[in-house]
Scaffold this motif. Structure first.
Motif, PDB file in Angstrom:
ATOM      1  N   GLU A 132       0.999  -1.238  -0.056  1.00 34.76           N
ATOM      2  CA  GLU A 132       0.080   0.048   0.089  1.00 34.76           C
ATOM      3  C   GLU A 132       0.825   1.345   0.029  1.00 34.76           C
ATOM      4  O   GLU A 132       0.732   2.162  -1.009  1.00 34.76           O
ATOM      5  CB  GLU A 132      -0.823   0.086   1.231  1.00 34.76           C
ATOM      6  N   LYS A 148      -9.137  -5.692   1.765  1.00 31.34           N
ATOM      7  CA  LYS A 148      -9.330  -4.333   1.230  1.00 31.34           C
ATOM      8  C   LYS A 148      -8.365  -3.449   1.809  1.00 31.34           C
ATOM      9  O   LYS A 148      -7.931  -3.822   2.852  1.00 31.34           O
ATOM     10  CB  LYS A 148     -10.682  -3.812   1.515  1.00 31.34           C
ATOM     11  N   LYS A 150      -6.252  -0.353   3.539  1.00 24.98           N
ATOM     12  CA  LYS A 150      -6.474   0.354   4.891  1.00 24.98           C
ATOM     13  C   LYS A 150      -6.237   1.912   4.395  1.00 24.98           C
ATOM     14  O   LYS A 150      -7.304   2.705   4.993  1.00 24.98           O
ATOM     15  CB  LYS A 150      -5.500   0.136   5.751  1.00 24.98           C
ATOM     16  N   ASN A 151      -5.629   2.071   3.291  1.00 32.46           N
ATOM     17  CA  ASN A 151      -5.506   3.599   2.652  1.00 32.46           C
ATOM     18  C   ASN A 151      -6.834   3.898   1.911  1.00 32.46           C
ATOM     19  O   ASN A 151      -6.777   3.325   0.857  1.00 32.46           O
ATOM     20  CB  ASN A 151      -4.301   3.619   2.029  1.00 32.46           C
ATOM     21  N   GLN A 152      -7.262   4.925   2.364  1.00 31.20           N
ATOM     22  CA  GLN A 152      -8.547   5.377   1.674  1.00 31.20           C
ATOM     23  C   GLN A 152      -8.339   6.050   0.409  1.00 31.20           C
ATOM     24  O   GLN A 152      -9.360   6.417  -0.464  1.00 31.20           O
ATOM     25  CB  GLN A 152      -9.748   6.420   2.482  1.00 31.20           C
ATOM     26  N   ASN A 153      -7.011   6.525  -0.047  1.00 27.14           N
ATOM     27  CA  ASN A 153      -6.765   7.133  -0.957  1.00 27.14           C
ATOM     28  C   ASN A 153      -6.534   6.024  -2.162  1.00 27.14           C
ATOM     29  O   ASN A 153      -6.092   6.427  -3.459  1.00 27.14           O
ATOM     30  CB  ASN A 153      -5.357   7.860  -0.776  1.00 27.14           C
ATOM     31  N   SER A 155      -7.679   3.021  -4.649  1.00 29.20           N
ATOM     32  CA  SER A 155      -8.884   2.147  -5.500  1.00 29.20           C
ATOM     33  C   SER A 155      -8.546   0.864  -5.434  1.00 29.20           C
ATOM     34  O   SER A 155      -7.440   0.484  -5.373  1.00 29.20           O
ATOM     35  CB  SER A 155      -9.147   2.693  -6.831  1.00 29.20           C
ATOM     36  N   TYR A 156      -9.582   0.076  -5.223  1.00 25.47           N
ATOM     37  CA  TYR A 156      -9.313  -1.436  -5.073  1.00 25.47           C
ATOM     38  C   TYR A 156     -10.460  -2.137  -6.004  1.00 25.47           C
ATOM     39  O   TYR A 156     -11.498  -1.681  -6.321  1.00 25.47           O
ATOM     40  CB  TYR A 156      -9.559  -1.885  -3.659  1.00 25.47           C
ATOM     41  N   ASP A 273      -3.390   3.533  -7.008  1.00 25.12           N
ATOM     42  CA  ASP A 273      -3.730   5.006  -6.788  1.00 25.12           C
ATOM     43  C   ASP A 273      -4.988   5.481  -7.682  1.00 25.12           C
ATOM     44  O   ASP A 273      -5.010   5.464  -8.699  1.00 25.12           O
ATOM     45  CB  ASP A 273      -2.534   5.875  -7.085  1.00 25.12           C
ATOM     46  N   LYS A 274      -5.675   6.291  -6.839  1.00 24.66           N
ATOM     47  CA  LYS A 274      -6.910   6.999  -7.476  1.00 24.66           C
ATOM     48  C   LYS A 274      -6.608   8.056  -8.618  1.00 24.66           C
ATOM     49  O   LYS A 274      -7.401   8.147  -9.570  1.00 24.66           O
ATOM     50  CB  LYS A 274      -7.778   7.629  -6.384  1.00 24.66           C
TER      51      LYS A 274
END
Length: 298
Positions: A132, A148, A150-153, A155-156, A273-274
């Protein structure tokens, strides 16, 4: 600051020896020592204690060591992108949890290489948290992890599922179905906990009023192949990713042992990355990866 100084410092700290790094880098020990001294001068702190036995990190050295590898790898990734002559051809770096990288993704990579032959690819194993971090820091382009991110930035996208199964040699004296409490009867060879197997085992044992000490653990290993070989030699039984033992099951060298009241399953996720959408080449690669991964995992 010269990035090369930081690179040499990291290698010396890792190997614990200036002479070994100097030999592998084909420079003199004195030249290497001078470069590390210049790094210490720039940062304003002593980083290494030198002695006849080698080198040891100072307290400040430990801090620099923590960040040095990522800094160097990020710099190298930047240089690599600057040197690309064709924006439609790039080196795509992928990191995945070790069992996924070793056993699940090679078939996917074969398919991808046929679709995008101009790209070059690196597939390296790593631990989920570091994957991550490396995706966020552009050290790798995408990652594949269990659960999934942990980092909300990030995409998965779910690409599949793997399960951890209990196996024995086909000739081992054990039933093909047992209760969880029966585990304490047999010697166990375990992977070091890269797959987070011990958490669900510990939780189930507590539920049954048992402790980890009740298990007959022979040893822990970093290598799935080592655990597999020990099981094949009938030293005991072991938990392994299903993807790592499909061949041995097909050849009837290993036998699955169903635990009636217990199972371990993990979803596999592609992460990126998003901002990937802003890079046309990488976005096209990620979308194709998502479209074929579920049907092409080994």
């Amino acid at each position: 600051m010269n990035i090369e100084y930081l690179d040499y410092f990291y290698k010396v700290a890792t190997m614990g020896s200036i002479s070994k790094v100097a030999k592998s880098a084909h420079i003199s020990q004195s030249a290497l020592s001078q470069q590390i001294s210049k790094l210490e001068e720039v940062l304003g702190y002593k980083l290494l204690d030198r002695s006849n036995k080698g080198v040891e990190l100072t307290d400040k050295g430990l801090i620099v060591f923590k960040y040095a590898d990522n800094i160097v790898r990020t710099y190298e990734a930047m240089i690599e992108q600057l040197h690309l002559d064709n924006e439609n051809a790039r080196n795509i770096k992928i990191e995945a949890c070790w069992s996924i990288a070793t056993y699940s993704l090679p078939c996917v990579m074969y398919k991808i290489k046929n679709k995008f032959p101009n790209h070059s690819y690196e597939l390296n194993p790593n631990e989920s948290d570091l994957i991550e971090e490396n995706v966020m820091n552009n050290i790798c382009d995408i990652g594949v992890i269990y659960s999934k991110p942990k980092n909300q930035n990030l995409s998965y996208y779910k690409i599949g599922m793997d399960k951890i199964v209990l196996v024995s040699s086909s000739n081992y004296n054990i039933s093909d179905e047992i209760d969880f409490k029966d585990l304490i009867k047999y010697p166990l060879v375990l992977l070091n906990d890269k797959m987070h197997v011990m958490d669900p085992i510990t939780s189930k044992m507590k539920e049954l009023g048992l402790m980890i000490d009740n298990l007959k653990i022979l040893y822990n290993s970093d290598s799935a192949e080592s655990v597999k070989l020990s099981v094949l030699n009938e030293f005991g039984i072991g938990f392994l990713p299903y993807t790592s033992i499909k061949k041995e099951l097909y050849n009837k060298q290993l036998m699955l042992i169903n635990i009636a009241d217990f199972s371990i399953e993990y979803d596999m996720y592609l992460i990126h990355d998003k901002k990937t959408r802003e890079n046309k080449v990488l976005y096209e690669f990620v979308e194709y990866f998502k479209s074929i991964a579920q049907k092409n995992l080994c």
